[in-house]
Design a protein around this motif. Structure first.
Motif, PDB file in Angstrom:
ATOM      1  N   VAL A 192      59.166 -44.751 -77.928  1.00 49.26           N
ATOM      2  CA  VAL A 192      60.242 -43.756 -77.969  1.00 49.26           C
ATOM      3  C   VAL A 192      61.447 -44.315 -77.219  1.00 49.26           C
ATOM      4  CG1 VAL A 192      60.880 -41.360 -77.501  1.00 49.26           C
ATOM      5  CG2 VAL A 192      58.484 -41.953 -77.917  1.00 49.26           C
ATOM      6  N   GLY A 193      62.535 -44.552 -77.950  1.00 49.57           N
ATOM      7  CA  GLY A 193      63.752 -45.084 -77.328  1.00 49.57           C
ATOM      8  C   GLY A 193      63.950 -46.545 -77.684  1.00 49.57           C
TER       9      GLY A 193
ATOM     10  N   GLY B 287      66.433 -48.674 -76.594  1.00 47.83           N
ATOM     11  CA  GLY B 287      67.304 -49.461 -75.706  1.00 47.83           C
ATOM     12  C   GLY B 287      66.640 -50.801 -75.416  1.00 47.83           C
ATOM     13  N   PHE B 288      67.089 -51.463 -74.348  1.00 46.72           N
ATOM     14  CA  PHE B 288      66.501 -52.764 -74.018  1.00 46.72           C
ATOM     15  C   PHE B 288      64.990 -52.650 -73.838  1.00 46.72           C
ATOM     16  CE2 PHE B 288      70.855 -53.821 -72.759  1.00 46.72           C
ATOM     17  CZ  PHE B 288      70.969 -55.072 -73.336  1.00 46.72           C
ATOM     18  N   GLY B 289      64.554 -51.613 -73.097  1.00 50.31           N
ATOM     19  CA  GLY B 289      63.128 -51.460 -72.811  1.00 50.31           C
ATOM     20  C   GLY B 289      62.311 -51.283 -74.072  1.00 50.31           C
TER      21      GLY B 289
ATOM     22  N   GLU C  54      64.131 -43.815 -82.534  1.00 48.11           N
ATOM     23  CA  GLU C  54      65.423 -43.891 -81.834  1.00 48.11           C
ATOM     24  C   GLU C  54      66.453 -43.134 -82.673  1.00 48.11           C
ATOM     25  OE1 GLU C  54      67.122 -45.256 -79.039  1.00 48.11           O
ATOM     26  OE2 GLU C  54      68.856 -44.434 -80.085  1.00 48.11           O
ATOM     27  N   PRO C  55      67.201 -42.200 -82.071  1.00 44.56           N
ATOM     28  CA  PRO C  55      68.132 -41.391 -82.872  1.00 44.56           C
ATOM     29  C   PRO C  55      69.386 -42.128 -83.340  1.00 44.56           C
ATOM     30  CG  PRO C  55      68.196 -40.718 -80.562  1.00 44.56           C
ATOM     31  CD  PRO C  55      67.097 -41.721 -80.686  1.00 44.56           C
ATOM     32  N   ASN C  56      69.822 -43.126 -82.585  1.00 43.54           N
ATOM     33  CA  ASN C  56      71.041 -43.839 -82.988  1.00 43.54           C
ATOM     34  C   ASN C  56      70.722 -44.883 -84.046  1.00 43.54           C
ATOM     35  OD1 ASN C  56      72.920 -42.624 -81.059  1.00 43.54           O
ATOM     36  ND2 ASN C  56      71.590 -43.587 -79.545  1.00 43.54           N
TER      37      ASN C  56
ATOM     38  N   LEU D  83      74.745 -53.274 -73.957  1.00 35.74           N
ATOM     39  CA  LEU D  83      75.630 -52.682 -72.945  1.00 35.74           C
ATOM     40  C   LEU D  83      76.405 -53.688 -72.087  1.00 35.74           C
ATOM     41  CD1 LEU D  83      73.356 -49.700 -71.998  1.00 35.74           C
ATOM     42  CD2 LEU D  83      75.677 -49.538 -72.889  1.00 35.74           C
ATOM     43  N   PRO D  84      75.809 -54.836 -71.693  1.00 29.43           N
ATOM     44  CA  PRO D  84      76.593 -55.747 -70.843  1.00 29.43           C
ATOM     45  C   PRO D  84      77.887 -56.242 -71.499  1.00 29.43           C
ATOM     46  CG  PRO D  84      74.267 -56.277 -70.690  1.00 29.43           C
ATOM     47  CD  PRO D  84      74.404 -55.251 -71.787  1.00 29.43           C
TER      48      PRO D  84
ATOM     49  N   TYR E 211      82.360 -53.982 -72.022  1.00 29.78           N
ATOM     50  CA  TYR E 211      83.710 -54.240 -71.478  1.00 29.78           C
ATOM     51  C   TYR E 211      84.538 -55.052 -72.480  1.00 29.78           C
ATOM     52  CZ  TYR E 211      80.775 -53.347 -67.433  1.00 29.78           C
ATOM     53  OH  TYR E 211      79.863 -52.806 -66.573  1.00 29.78           O
TER      54      TYR E 211
ATOM     55  N   VAL F 275      62.568 -37.644 -80.256  1.00 25.55           N
ATOM     56  CA  VAL F 275      61.317 -36.992 -79.865  1.00 25.55           C
ATOM     57  C   VAL F 275      61.656 -35.798 -78.978  1.00 25.55           C
ATOM     58  CG1 VAL F 275      59.197 -37.263 -78.498  1.00 25.55           C
ATOM     59  CG2 VAL F 275      59.900 -39.051 -80.109  1.00 25.55           C
TER      60      VAL F 275
ATOM     61  N   ALA G 259      60.447 -45.042 -73.414  1.00 19.39           N
ATOM     62  CA  ALA G 259      61.531 -45.919 -72.933  1.00 19.39           C
ATOM     63  C   ALA G 259      62.857 -45.227 -73.208  1.00 19.39           C
ATOM     64  CB  ALA G 259      61.451 -47.275 -73.633  1.00 19.39           C
ATOM     65  N   THR G 260      62.978 -44.016 -72.671  1.00 21.42           N
ATOM     66  CA  THR G 260      64.136 -43.182 -73.013  1.00 21.42           C
ATOM     67  C   THR G 260      65.323 -43.377 -72.073  1.00 21.42           C
ATOM     68  OG1 THR G 260      63.043 -41.400 -71.826  1.00 21.42           O
ATOM     69  CG2 THR G 260      62.842 -41.375 -74.208  1.00 21.42           C
ATOM     70  N   GLY G 261      65.209 -44.305 -71.133  1.00 20.83           N
ATOM     71  CA  GLY G 261      66.364 -44.655 -70.302  1.00 20.83           C
ATOM     72  C   GLY G 261      66.715 -43.577 -69.290  1.00 20.83           C
TER      73      GLY G 261
ATOM     74  N   ARG H 145      79.477 -45.625 -71.472  1.00 20.06           N
ATOM     75  CA  ARG H 145      78.076 -45.883 -71.787  1.00 20.06           C
ATOM     76  C   ARG H 145      77.829 -46.016 -73.289  1.00 20.06           C
ATOM     77  NH1 ARG H 145      73.743 -46.634 -72.874  1.00 20.06           N
ATOM     78  NH2 ARG H 145      71.730 -46.285 -71.878  1.00 20.06           N
TER      79      ARG H 145
HETATM   80  C1  LIG Z   1      78.487 -50.718 -69.303  1.00 20.25           C
HETATM   81  C2  LIG Z   1      77.137 -51.180 -68.828  1.00 20.25           C
HETATM   82  C3  LIG Z   1      76.927 -52.520 -68.531  1.00 20.25           C
HETATM   83  C4  LIG Z   1      75.685 -52.964 -68.073  1.00 20.25           C
HETATM   84  N1  LIG Z   1      75.538 -54.281 -67.772  1.00 20.25           N
HETATM   85  C5  LIG Z   1      74.345 -54.727 -67.330  1.00 20.25           C
HETATM   86  C6  LIG Z   1      74.149 -56.113 -67.011  1.00 20.25           C
HETATM   87  O1  LIG Z   1      75.070 -56.932 -67.125  1.00 20.25           O
HETATM   88  N2  LIG Z   1      72.912 -56.493 -66.578  1.00 20.25           N
HETATM   89  C7  LIG Z   1      71.872 -55.601 -66.440  1.00 20.25           C
HETATM   90  O2  LIG Z   1      70.768 -55.996 -66.046  1.00 20.25           O
HETATM   91  N3  LIG Z   1      72.029 -54.290 -66.742  1.00 20.25           N
HETATM   92  C8  LIG Z   1      73.228 -53.835 -67.172  1.00 20.25           C
HETATM   93  N4  LIG Z   1      73.392 -52.501 -67.451  1.00 20.25           N
HETATM   94  C9  LIG Z   1      72.248 -51.593 -67.284  1.00 20.25           C
HETATM   95  C10 LIG Z   1      71.313 -51.705 -68.485  1.00 20.25           C
HETATM   96  O3  LIG Z   1      72.054 -51.540 -69.681  1.00 20.25           O
HETATM   97  C11 LIG Z   1      70.218 -50.646 -68.382  1.00 20.25           C
HETATM   98  O4  LIG Z   1      69.452 -50.943 -67.241  1.00 20.25           O
HETATM   99  C12 LIG Z   1      69.348 -50.667 -69.625  1.00 20.25           C
HETATM  100  O5  LIG Z   1      70.120 -50.255 -70.738  1.00 20.25           O
HETATM  101  C13 LIG Z   1      68.150 -49.746 -69.474  1.00 20.25           C
HETATM  102  O6  LIG Z   1      67.375 -49.895 -70.649  1.00 20.25           O
HETATM  103  P1  LIG Z   1      66.395 -48.763 -71.145  1.00 20.25           P
HETATM  104  O7  LIG Z   1      65.772 -49.242 -72.420  1.00 20.25           O
HETATM  105  O8  LIG Z   1      65.498 -48.363 -70.033  1.00 20.25           O
HETATM  106  O9  LIG Z   1      67.315 -47.486 -71.416  1.00 20.25           O
HETATM  107  P2  LIG Z   1      68.542 -47.304 -72.413  1.00 20.25           P
HETATM  108  O10 LIG Z   1      69.257 -48.575 -72.678  1.00 20.25           O
HETATM  109  O11 LIG Z   1      69.302 -46.146 -71.868  1.00 20.25           O
HETATM  110  O12 LIG Z   1      67.850 -46.861 -73.780  1.00 20.25           O
HETATM  111  C14 LIG Z   1      67.209 -45.627 -73.918  1.00 20.25           C
HETATM  112  C15 LIG Z   1      67.178 -45.295 -75.403  1.00 20.25           C
HETATM  113  O13 LIG Z   1      66.327 -44.182 -75.586  1.00 20.25           O
HETATM  114  C16 LIG Z   1      66.888 -43.338 -76.576  1.00 20.25           C
HETATM  115  N5  LIG Z   1      66.353 -41.993 -76.350  1.00 20.25           N
HETATM  116  C17 LIG Z   1      66.610 -41.157 -75.304  1.00 20.25           C
HETATM  117  N6  LIG Z   1      65.917 -40.010 -75.446  1.00 20.25           N
HETATM  118  C18 LIG Z   1      65.204 -40.128 -76.602  1.00 20.25           C
HETATM  119  C19 LIG Z   1      64.295 -39.263 -77.295  1.00 20.25           C
HETATM  120  N7  LIG Z   1      63.990 -38.057 -76.817  1.00 20.25           N
HETATM  121  N8  LIG Z   1      63.755 -39.707 -78.457  1.00 20.25           N
HETATM  122  C20 LIG Z   1      64.054 -40.941 -78.935  1.00 20.25           C
HETATM  123  N9  LIG Z   1      64.897 -41.792 -78.324  1.00 20.25           N
HETATM  124  C21 LIG Z   1      65.468 -41.392 -77.176  1.00 20.25           C
HETATM  125  C22 LIG Z   1      68.397 -43.432 -76.345  1.00 20.25           C
HETATM  126  O14 LIG Z   1      69.115 -43.086 -77.514  1.00 20.25           O
HETATM  127  C23 LIG Z   1      68.552 -44.913 -75.969  1.00 20.25           C
HETATM  128  O15 LIG Z   1      68.846 -45.712 -77.093  1.00 20.25           O
HETATM  129  C24 LIG Z   1      74.619 -52.034 -67.911  1.00 20.25           C
HETATM  130  C25 LIG Z   1      74.817 -50.684 -68.227  1.00 20.25           C
HETATM  131  C26 LIG Z   1      76.057 -50.256 -68.682  1.00 20.25           C
HETATM  132  C27 LIG Z   1      76.260 -48.797 -69.029  1.00 20.25           C
END
Ligand SMILES: Cc1cc2nc3c(=O)[nH]c(=O)nc-3n(C[C@H](O)[C@H](O)[C@H](O)COP(=O)(O)OP(=O)(O)OC[C@H]3O[C@@H](n4cnc5c(N)ncnc54)[C@H](O)[C@@H]3O)c2cc1C
Length: 245
Positions: A23-24, A26-28, A49-51, A57-58, A61, A93, A119-121, A140
């Motif tokens: 679920v999710g 993102g990177f995770g 993933e809804p998107n 994200l890095p 900018y 979800v 992995a919903t961030g 974001r």
């Molecule tokens: C501008 C910016 C720059 C960054 N630069 C760096 C960097 O240079 N180096 C670094 O280490 N980190 C960086 N980060 C931080 C890094 O991006 C985050 O630590 C990382 O994105 C976390 O990954 P994640 O998969 O845990 O969560 P997220 O990337 O937030 O992904 C979560 C995903 O889950 C999905 N989701 C949420 N809820 C649900 C649901 N109910 N059902 C289904 N899907 C769902 C969301 O749509 C999203 O796509 C940066 C962050 C930002 C905002």
């Protein structure tokens, strides 16, 4: 996520081919799905993933500054996952039923899982500061970048004397964002970088801090340390600094 007792009692109702549901995306979530799919004889994998686009994200900018375009930092999930052994469902979800090993989605689907990866961030936090949710912009999403691009364009075009733009938080994101915004605004607007602590990049090495300070100075970004944002209003901030409010 696995509840052994529930798993045993539900073995009869959960089909043996139920996928690993992630679920999710993102990177995770995305990298978990891809790493799992590289294993030989991996189970079916479903990424929810809804998107429709993964956002790198890095590089957000560089999208703001126009150095990169959205297709370069936000590839579509269907092309990223084509031929990789990962199914993608564009949905959100809304409920997890651990007893029956099923997830429920916003579109009304009910899907079984053999293993579940959450992995919903994280979500943005306004720390209870009044006005943040209503009157500040985030950084974001692609929509956030578009809003900031529109704002910088407006500020550049109208160029009123002493117009200001504040970036709050002088961590890595705040410093990089303040520099990119100052570049975009080309002297039309004063950029303030507000930090409640004693200096920028508190966890960085001294060399990196010096480089960041020089980058801000070159662009005439005003760094205000020991300064807390108490409230945000339309068009203004209430600050608490060393000299009071
Ligand atoms: C501008 C910016 C720059 C960054 N630069 C760096 C960097 O240079 N180096 C670094 O280490 N980190 C960086 N980060 C931080 C890094 O991006 C985050 O630590 C990382 O994105 C976390 O990954 P994640 O998969 O845990 O969560 P997220 O990337 O937030 O992904 C979560 C995903 O889950 C999905 N989701 C949420 N809820 C649900 C649901 N109910 N059902 C289904 N899907 C769902 C969301 O749509 C999203 O796509 C940066 C962050 C930002 C905002």
């Amino acid at each position: 996520m696995r509840n052994p007792e529930a798993a045993r009692s539900q073995a009869a109702v959960t089909p043996p081919t139920a996928p690993v549901v992630i679920v999710g995306g993102g990177f995770g979530g995305l990298y978990t799905a891809l790493a799992l799919a590289e294993r030989r004889q991996h189970p079916p994998i479903l990424l929810i993933e809804p998107n429709d686009r993964f956002l790198f994200l890095p590089l957000l900018y560089e999208l703001l500054s126009g150095e990169l375009r959205s297709w370069e930092i936000a590839p579509r999930y269907d092309s990223l996952l084509a031929g990789k052994g990962v199914a993608w469902l564009q949905d959100r979800v809304v409920r997890i039923d651990a007893q029956s090993s099923q997830v429920h989605t916003a579109s009304g689907r009910c899907l079984p899982f053999s293993r579940l990866v959450l992995a919903t961030g994280a979500q943005a936090n306004d720390f209870g500061i009044p006005g943040v949710a209503e009157y500040s912009l985030g950084f974001r999403t692609l929509a956030d970048v578009e809003r900031l691009q529109r704002l910088t364009k407006t500020l550049k075009q109208r160029a009123r004397p002493l117009q200001r733009l504040a970036v709050v938080g002088a961590g890595a994101s705040g410093v990089e964002l303040a520099c990119k915004l100052a570049d975009q605004l080309q002297g039309s607007t004063i950029v303030d970088l507000i930090e409640q602590g004693p200096g920028l990049l508190p966890q960085a090495k001294a060399f990196n801090r010096e480089q960041a300070e020089q980058a801000l100075q070159r662009r005439d970004v005003r760094l205000r340390t020991h300064t807390r944002v108490e409230a945000v209003q339309p068009g203004g901030l209430t600050l608490l600094g060393p000299a009071g409010s």
